[in-house]
Design a protein around this motif. Structure first.
Motif, PDB file in Angstrom:
ATOM      1  N   GLY A  29       0.821  -1.312   0.214  1.00 57.20           N
ATOM      2  CA  GLY A  29      -0.347   0.019  -0.171  1.00 57.20           C
ATOM      3  C   GLY A  29       0.820   1.240  -0.188  1.00 57.20           C
ATOM      4  N   ASN A  70       2.672   1.831  -3.297  1.00 58.87           N
ATOM      5  CA  ASN A  70       1.775   2.970  -4.573  1.00 58.87           C
ATOM      6  C   ASN A  70       1.757   3.285  -4.486  1.00 58.87           C
ATOM      7  N   SER A  71       1.453   3.830  -3.092  1.00 58.87           N
ATOM      8  CA  SER A  71       0.940   5.487  -2.538  1.00 58.87           C
ATOM      9  C   SER A  71       2.751   6.210  -3.458  1.00 58.87           C
ATOM     10  N   ASN A  81      -5.663  -0.383   0.112  1.00 55.17           N
ATOM     11  CA  ASN A  81      -5.659   0.696  -0.565  1.00 55.17           C
ATOM     12  C   ASN A  81      -6.055   1.788   0.338  1.00 55.17           C
ATOM     13  N   SER A 136      -2.622   3.223   0.513  1.00 57.19           N
ATOM     14  CA  SER A 136      -2.616   3.884  -0.475  1.00 57.19           C
ATOM     15  C   SER A 136      -2.667   5.257  -0.221  1.00 57.19           C
ATOM     16  N   TYR A 164       0.045   0.778 -15.614  1.00 55.11           N
ATOM     17  CA  TYR A 164       0.593   1.792 -14.078  1.00 55.11           C
ATOM     18  C   TYR A 164       1.748   3.189 -14.885  1.00 55.11           C
ATOM     19  N   SER A 209      -2.420  10.684  -6.733  1.00 60.22           N
ATOM     20  CA  SER A 209      -1.784   9.256  -6.571  1.00 60.22           C
ATOM     21  C   SER A 209      -2.653   9.513  -5.286  1.00 60.22           C
ATOM     22  N   TYR A 222      -6.927   8.077  -6.977  1.00 60.17           N
ATOM     23  CA  TYR A 222      -6.274   7.349  -7.776  1.00 60.17           C
ATOM     24  C   TYR A 222      -6.549   6.338  -7.193  1.00 60.17           C
ATOM     25  N   TRP A 223      -5.697   5.799  -5.447  1.00 59.07           N
ATOM     26  CA  TRP A 223      -6.290   4.587  -4.375  1.00 59.07           C
ATOM     27  C   TRP A 223      -7.673   4.713  -4.111  1.00 59.07           C
ATOM     28  N   GLN A 261     -10.082   3.142  -5.886  1.00 60.95           N
ATOM     29  CA  GLN A 261     -10.027   1.840  -6.073  1.00 60.95           C
ATOM     30  C   GLN A 261     -10.841   1.504  -4.937  1.00 60.95           C
ATOM     31  N   GLY A 306      -7.925   4.949 -11.808  1.00 67.01           N
ATOM     32  CA  GLY A 306      -8.117   3.785  -9.992  1.00 67.01           C
ATOM     33  C   GLY A 306      -9.015   3.247 -10.357  1.00 67.01           C
ATOM     34  N   SER A 346      -8.884  -1.195  -9.950  1.00 65.38           N
ATOM     35  CA  SER A 346      -9.259  -2.001  -9.181  1.00 65.38           C
ATOM     36  C   SER A 346     -10.479  -3.322  -9.752  1.00 65.38           C
TER      37      SER A 346
END
Length: 475
Positions: free
Chosen positions: A23, A26-27, A144, A147, A241, A261, A264-265, A268, A357, A361
């Motif tokens: 997580g 990803n961030s 997420n 993230s 990605y 960002s 984006y998460w 998700q 995002g 998912s």
């Protein structure tokens, strides 16, 4: 109160492990260039290729390791490699050692293959047949959240510095502390045979294996028509990605990159909960859900990628400048949008990135749902997860190659930037085409392979002789 041995409790714990480790990764990743200055996109791309190469082959054999060693060892060791990886980017700020970054990327590739294969086995193998979507959505939402919160770190630290070009030292250290905690949470996971439903029945049949049988089972996946049909979807599931995150890096200020960002998460989380409920809708048979889910996914993908292609026409490599005697990317060819100073200009790209995002998912969630619908056995789920990550990361190897080529949005400095053409449209078109080839490949699995109830292929994975020997010892 949740029981520790309850399968939902175990998936929630797994979610928090991934909240802290991948997580946070990803961030950092989604801010573009792994928190480095946009001029260092080549560093991130080289590291990404190294990571994906090792990740792919680690994943292929991680299912065998899972069935021999168990998931706690894989998760603890895998989690710690994330800490080293972030540390290499922190070091790069001071010593500019790309060698250290690449070595750390290779080690993360090894550990991430272990972690994600163990995760896939638990998430697909523990839920009942009518709860596959529910378990995925809960895991994906918790994961997420990491993230989302991970992007609050640089956003808060650097909010008052709109000119910042990369993440700060404090941001990297915060990531490393959280990742270390995540790896240690793995000690609360139980062995699969100790996880039981409320009525006391185990979540999965206990199966015994050995390395030779596991390697044979992994090899058989390459002959399974269902897995072969899903290869395009697996291959593409992380390809985009590279495009999306670099697009974020090149066109926005650091605090705006962090905001993008984070949302984006967050998208998700929302999409995984909604799509998970859709895929578990009790009114429909499982075969009907598989088909309706694919149709819904396809329609949303068409709308979102059409918007992405339109946005791509507004930026991309059109020229180059000379820096230290070498041709490099011209910053003037890209936007530099700030959410505060350019709010009106920001809103369109913001919503595009949000839907990117959400669709990520759903795309990955659908792939996991299909695999989960093919088996209820944790051992086989581990092999599916490993195969999925193997193919996924082959795509991760090639995506940066396209991006740094003459048709990419970030051609590598030197010859490629001099001969760049198409203003980056080639890369976005390749990404969009691959996404829809993946959808097309899923059609025969969704319409033919998915049944309302799963029938396991028990003779595929268990050695009767080996199992009998174990029973003799127990007796």
């Amino acid at each position: 109160m949740l029981r520790l041995a309850d399968p939902m409790t175990q998936v929630i714990i797994l979610g928090f492990i991934c909240f802290c480790c991948p997580g946070m990764y990803n961030s950092l990743n989604a801010t573009g260039s792994y928190g480095l200055n946009p001029k260092d996109t080549d560093v991130g791309n080289k590291a990404s290729i190294a990571l994906s190469c090792v990740f792919a082959f680690s994943s292929l054999f991680a299912g065998a390791l899972f069935n021999v060693m168990g998931h706690r060892v894989l998760l603890i060791l895998g989690g710690l490699t994330y800490v080293l990886y972030v540390g290499s980017y922190l070091a790069y700020h001071y010593i500019q050692s790309i060698v250290f970054v690449v070595i750390a990327s290779c080690l993360l590739g090894l550990g991430a293959g272990w972690l994600w294969t163990a995760q896939g086995a638990v998430m697909m193998g523990y839920p009942a047949e009518g709860e596959k979507g529910k378990y995925f959505s809960i895991f994906w939402a918790i994961f997420n959240c990491g993230s989302v919160i991970g992007n609050v770190i640089p956003l808060g630290i650097q909010w008052n510095d709109p000119t910042a070009g990369g993440a700060s030292t404090g941001s990297y250290i915060a990531y490393m502390v959280i990742m270390t905690l995540g790896a240690l949470i793995s000690v609360f996971l139980l062995a699969p045979e100790k996880v039981t439903h409320k009525d006391g029945t185990p979540v999965t049949r206990i199966r015994y294996s050995n390395p030779i049988l596991e390697l044979q089972s992994v090899a058989r996946l390459f002959l399974d028509w269902r897995m072969l049909c899903l290869v395009p979807m697996f291959f593409t599931s992380n390809w985009f990605y590279t495009y999306q995150f670099t697009m974020n890096s090149l066109n926005f200020t650091q605090r705006t990159r962090s905001m993008n960002s984070m949302m984006y998460w967050f998208a998700q989380i929302v999409a995984s909960i909604a799509f998970g409920a859709f895929m578990d809708r009790a009114k429909w048979t499982r075969k009907t859900r598989a088909r309706y889910g694919l149709v819904l996914l396809t329609l949303l993908l068409i709308a979102t990628w059409a918007g992405g292609i339109v946005w791509q026409t507004t930026f991309g490599p059109r020229s180059y400048i000379i820096s230290d005697g070498e041709p490099v990317k011209n910053p003037a060819d890209y936007h530099m949008i700030d959410l505060v100073e350019n709010t009106h200009e920001y809103m369109g790209p913001f919503f595009l990135y949000f839907f990117y995002g959400a669709l990520d998912s759903m795309y990955q969630g659908y792939a996991y749902w299909l695999m989960g619908a093919l088996t209820n056995d944790t051992s086989q789920a581990a092999r599916y997860a490993g195969f999925y990550k193997f193919v996924q990361n082959l795509g991760g190897v090639l995506a940066p190659v396209v991006q740094t080529s003459t048709i990419g949005i970030a051609p590598s400095d030197g010859n490629h930037i001099v001969h760049a053409h198409g203003h980056g449209m080639g890369e976005v078109i390749v990404a969009a085409v691959l996404v829809f080839v993946g959808v097309f490949g899923a059609v025969p699995v969704a319409f033919r392979a998915i049944q309302d109830h799963t029938v396991e292929e028990g003779d595929q994975v268990v050695s009767e002789k080996y199992e009998a020997d174990v029973e003799d010892v127990k007796a």
